[in-house]
Design an enzyme around this catalytic site. Structure first.
Site, PDB file in Angstrom:
ATOM      1  N   HIS A 137      -0.303  12.354  10.072  1.00  0.00           N
ATOM      2  CA  HIS A 137      -1.140  10.937   9.456  1.00  0.00           C
ATOM      3  C   HIS A 137      -0.795  10.734   8.110  1.00  0.00           C
ATOM      4  CE1 HIS A 137      -4.582   8.383   8.096  1.00  0.00           C
ATOM      5  NE2 HIS A 137      -4.834   8.132   9.535  1.00  0.00           N
ATOM      6  N   ASP A 214      -5.015  19.753   9.145  1.00  0.00           N
ATOM      7  CA  ASP A 214      -5.755  18.517   9.352  1.00  0.00           C
ATOM      8  C   ASP A 214      -6.306  18.614  10.620  1.00  0.00           C
ATOM      9  OD1 ASP A 214      -6.636  15.922   9.728  1.00  0.00           O
ATOM     10  OD2 ASP A 214      -4.697  14.920   9.218  1.00  0.00           O
ATOM     11  N   GLN A 217      -8.741  15.192  14.324  1.00  0.00           N
ATOM     12  CA  GLN A 217      -8.828  14.732  15.569  1.00  0.00           C
ATOM     13  C   GLN A 217      -8.982  16.030  16.661  1.00  0.00           C
ATOM     14  OE1 GLN A 217      -8.344  11.760  16.779  1.00  0.00           O
ATOM     15  NE2 GLN A 217      -7.909  10.690  15.000  1.00  0.00           N
ATOM     16  N   LYS A 240     -15.324  10.915  12.969  1.00  0.00           N
ATOM     17  CA  LYS A 240     -14.745  11.209  14.327  1.00  0.00           C
ATOM     18  C   LYS A 240     -15.473  12.114  15.266  1.00  0.00           C
ATOM     19  CE  LYS A 240     -10.404   9.940  11.898  1.00  0.00           C
ATOM     20  NZ  LYS A 240      -9.976   8.542  12.530  1.00  0.00           N
ATOM     21  N   CYS A 394      -1.003   4.891  11.500  1.00  0.00           N
ATOM     22  CA  CYS A 394      -0.838   5.566  10.208  1.00  0.00           C
ATOM     23  C   CYS A 394       0.072   6.850  10.434  1.00  0.00           C
ATOM     24  CB  CYS A 394      -2.225   5.892   9.618  1.00  0.00           C
ATOM     25  SG  CYS A 394      -3.252   4.919   9.342  1.00  0.00           S
TER      26      CYS A 394
HETATM   27  N1  PMP Z   1      -5.759  12.796   9.918  1.00  0.00           N
HETATM   28  C1  PMP Z   1      -5.918  12.391  11.055  1.00  0.00           C
HETATM   29  C2  PMP Z   1      -5.295  13.180  12.047  1.00  0.00           C
HETATM   30  C3  PMP Z   1      -6.655  11.163  11.461  1.00  0.00           C
HETATM   31  O1  PMP Z   1      -6.707  10.676  12.520  1.00  0.00           O
HETATM   32  C4  PMP Z   1      -7.206  10.620  10.349  1.00  0.00           C
HETATM   33  C5  PMP Z   1      -8.035   9.334  10.897  1.00  0.00           C
HETATM   34  N2  PMP Z   1      -7.309   8.386  11.448  1.00  0.00           N
HETATM   35  C6  PMP Z   1      -7.032  10.983   9.146  1.00  0.00           C
HETATM   36  C7  PMP Z   1      -6.588  12.065   8.733  1.00  0.00           C
HETATM   37  C8  PMP Z   1      -7.735  10.130   8.009  1.00  0.00           C
HETATM   38  O2  PMP Z   1      -9.353  10.284   8.070  1.00  0.00           O
HETATM   39  P1  PMP Z   1     -10.278   9.482   7.486  1.00  0.00           P
HETATM   40  O3  PMP Z   1      -9.812   7.892   7.541  1.00  0.00           O
HETATM   41  O4  PMP Z   1     -11.601   9.676   7.881  1.00  0.00           O
HETATM   42  O5  PMP Z   1     -10.131   9.888   5.841  1.00  0.00           O
END
Ligand code: PMP
Length: 436
Positions: A137, A214, A217, A240, A394
Site C-alpha cells: 500500500h 503492515d 488487512q 478495518k 493505493c
Molecule cells: N496498509 C494497508 C495494507 C491498508 O490496507 C491500508 C488501508 N487501506 C493502509 C495501510 C492505510 O491505513 P489507514 O488508511 O487506516 O491509515
C-alpha cells in the site's frame, strides 16, 4: 462445538440491518422507499462496518466518563485513564506483545508508519537499503521514500511474480545486500494475498535487517502474534477491524521503540520542560504527545472484545468458505480476470518453483471484466446498491506490475454471508450483459 450462529453476528451491525441512508430517492433516510434493497457491503477492506457494542462504548464514554487522561487529580480523569490504559493491555494481549508499553496509539496505519519512519531517521545513513514489498500500500511506500530523501538511504522494491505475489527468490537475492530494514505487508490490500511473513522475517533477521509488518488487512482475519513473528514493528488500524476511525496501533519491541525519535512533541510526552532544556518521558507516553483519541481507544477496546467473543476457528472457516465460494462463482463467469491467485505452478519471471511458497487469499479478491474499465463496473454495481472498490487501491506499483490501470476488489468481513456473494454475482452478470 456449538453451531456458529452467523445471523446473530450479522445482527450486531446496525448499518447492515437497519438500513443506510445513501440510497437513491431516499434522501430523508427513513429507508422506506419502494423496492429498495439493503446495501450489499463488499468493501470491508476499505473500512469495516461497526458492531453496536463499539458504537455504544464510545457513546457511553462521552455520556458518562468523558475526561482527559493522565492529567487531573479528579476521579473522572482517573476513570478515563484507567479505561484508556486497559485498552493498551487488551491490544497487547490481542497481538501477544510482551508488554503494553510496546503499544503506541496512533491515528491509524498511515500515521503509525509515518511515526516509525520519522523516528528512525537518526539511525539511517547514506546508502542504507530499505526493502519494500512490491505490492505494498502507498502508506507502506511513501514514508520510506521520505526517509530515504532525508538520509540518502535507498528504497528497493521486492520483486513480484507474474500474479503479484512476492518473488521469494528475488527477495533472497536482495537480502544479500544486507538491507537495514525490510517492510512487508502481512496481507496485501489490493489482492488479499497473505505473505509468508514468518519465513520472510526470519530471513530478514538473519541478514541483519530491522523488520516492519503492515498488518492493516491482517488483524481482522488472521490471528496475529507479534512475539511469534518476532518482527521489530507492526502496525494496524482500528477501523478495518470493526473499530472506529482515527485510531491505530504501532507495536514495537521495547528496545527498538525506545530508540525512535518522537515525531510529535509537546504535552504528555515529556518528563521535564525548561527553557534551558527538556527531557522526554518514557514509553509509551514518549510517543503519544497531546490529548489522545480517547473515545476511539475505548471503541477499539470494544472491537477487540467483540472479536474475542467470537470463535476464531468458526470465523476463519466462515470467511474462507465465503472467499472460495466467491472465487468459484467468479471462475464460472466468462470474461473475468482474477488477480493475486497462487501461481506456484506457473513458470513465471521469478525463477525456480521450489522457493515459491503457497499463498492464499484472505478477505479480498480482485478482478476485472475483460476489456472493460473497472470504474464502469463499480458504477454499474453501485446502481444496484452493491458496494465494491474499484481503482488502483493505493498500490500503483503493483498495478503497474500487473499492467493494469486498476481493478475491482470484493472484500468481506465477519458479517458477510452467502447471500451477499450471490447478490454480487447476479449483479455482476447484469453488468456483463450491459457492457460486454
Ligand atoms: N496498509 C494497508 C495494507 C491498508 O490496507 C491500508 C488501508 N487501506 C493502509 C495501510 C492505510 O491505513 P489507514 O488508511 O487506516 O491509515
Amino acid at each position: 462445538s456449538t453451531e456458529f450462529d452467523h445471523n446473530a453476528v450479522r445482527a450486531q451491525f446496525p448499518l447492515l440491518t437497519l438500513g443506510n441512508t445513501q440510497q437513491d430517492g431516499d434522501s430523508d433516510g427513513d429507508n422506506s422507499g419502494q423496492g429498495e434493497q439493503q446495501v450489499c457491503y463488499l468493501d470491508t477492506a476499505a473500512t469495516s462496518q461497526k458492531p453496536q457494542c463499539v458504537i455504544d462504548a464510545m457513546t457511553a464514554y462521552y455520556q458518562r466518563s468523558n475526561a482527559n487522561v493522565h492529567r487531573a487529580a479528579h476521579q473522572l480523569s482517573a476513570a478515563a485513564t484507567r479505561d484508556y490504559e486497559a485498552v493498551r493491555e487488551q491490544v497487547a494481549s490481542f497481538i501477544n506483545a510482551a508488554s503494553s508499553r510496546e503499544i503506541i496509539f496512533t491515528q491509524g496505519t498511515t500515521s503509525a508508519i509515518n511515526m516509525l519512519s520519522y523516528g528512525l531517521t537518526e539511525q539511517f545513513a547514506k546508502g542504507d537499503v530499505i526493502l519494500v514489498d512490491g505490492a505494498a500500500h502507498h502508506a507502506n511506500i511513501v514514508p520510506w521514500q521520505e526517509l530515504a530523501k532525508r538520509t540518502g538511504a535507498i528504497v528497493k522494491p521486492i520483486p513480484l511474480t507474474n500474479n503479484g505475489l512476492i518473488c521469494q527468490q528475488g527477495y533472497q537475492t536482495l537480502l544479500v545486500q544486507k538491507p537495514k530494514l525490510v517492510a512487508l505487508a502481512h496481507v496485501t490490500n489490493a489482492l488479499g494475498t497473505i505473505n509468508p511473513v514468518a519465513d520472510m522475517l526470519a530471513q530478514a533477521q538473519q541478514a541483519g535487517a530491522m523488520t516492519f509488518v503492515d498488518g492493516a488487512q491482517a488483524v481482522a482475519h488472521l490471528t496475529v502474534d507479534v512475539s511469534a513473528l518476532n518482527c521489530d514493528f507492526y502496525a494496524f488500524s482500528g477501523h478495518k477491524m470493526y473499530g472506529p476511525t482515527g485510531i491505530g496501533v504501532l507495536y514495537g519491541k521495547f528496545e527498538q521503540l525506545d530508540k525512535l525519535t518522537p515525531m510529535l512533541t509537546g504535552g504528555e510526552m515529556i518528563k521535564t520542560v525548561s527553557f534551558s532544556g527538556t527531557t522526554f518521558g518514557e514509553l509509551p507516553n514518549r510517543l503519544e504527545a497531546g490529548t489522545p483519541a480517547i473515545a476511539e481507544v475505548i471503541g477499539l477496546g470494544a472491537a477487540i472484545e467483540f472479536l474475542n467473543s467470537l470463535d476464531k476457528t468458526h470465523v476463519s472457516n466462515h470467511e474462507r468458505g465465503l472467499m472460495s465460494y466467491l472465487q468459484q462463482q467468479l471462475s464460472l463467469l466468462e470474461d473475468i480476470n482474477l488477480y493475486g491467485l497462487d501461481d506456484s505452478s506457473e513458470d513465471g519471471s521469478c525463477g525456480t518453483q521450489s522457493v515459491q511458497p503457497q499463498s492464499t487469499n484472505v478477505g479480498a479478491l480482485a478482478f476485472n471484466i475483460k476489456g472493460e474499465h473497472h470504474q464502469d463496473v463499480g458504477i454499474l454495481l453501485d446502481q444496484q446498491n452493491i458496494a465494491v472498490r474499484c481503482g488502483h487501491h493505493c498500490a500503483m506499483p503493483l498495478m503497474e506490475h500487473l499492467a493494469l490501470a486498476g481493478c475491482c476488489r470484493v472484500s468481506i468481513g465477519v458479517y458477510s454471508n452467502k447471500a451477499d456473494i450471490d447478490r454480487f454475482i447476479n449483479g455482476l452478470k447484469e453488468v456483463i450483459d450491459i457492457l460486454v
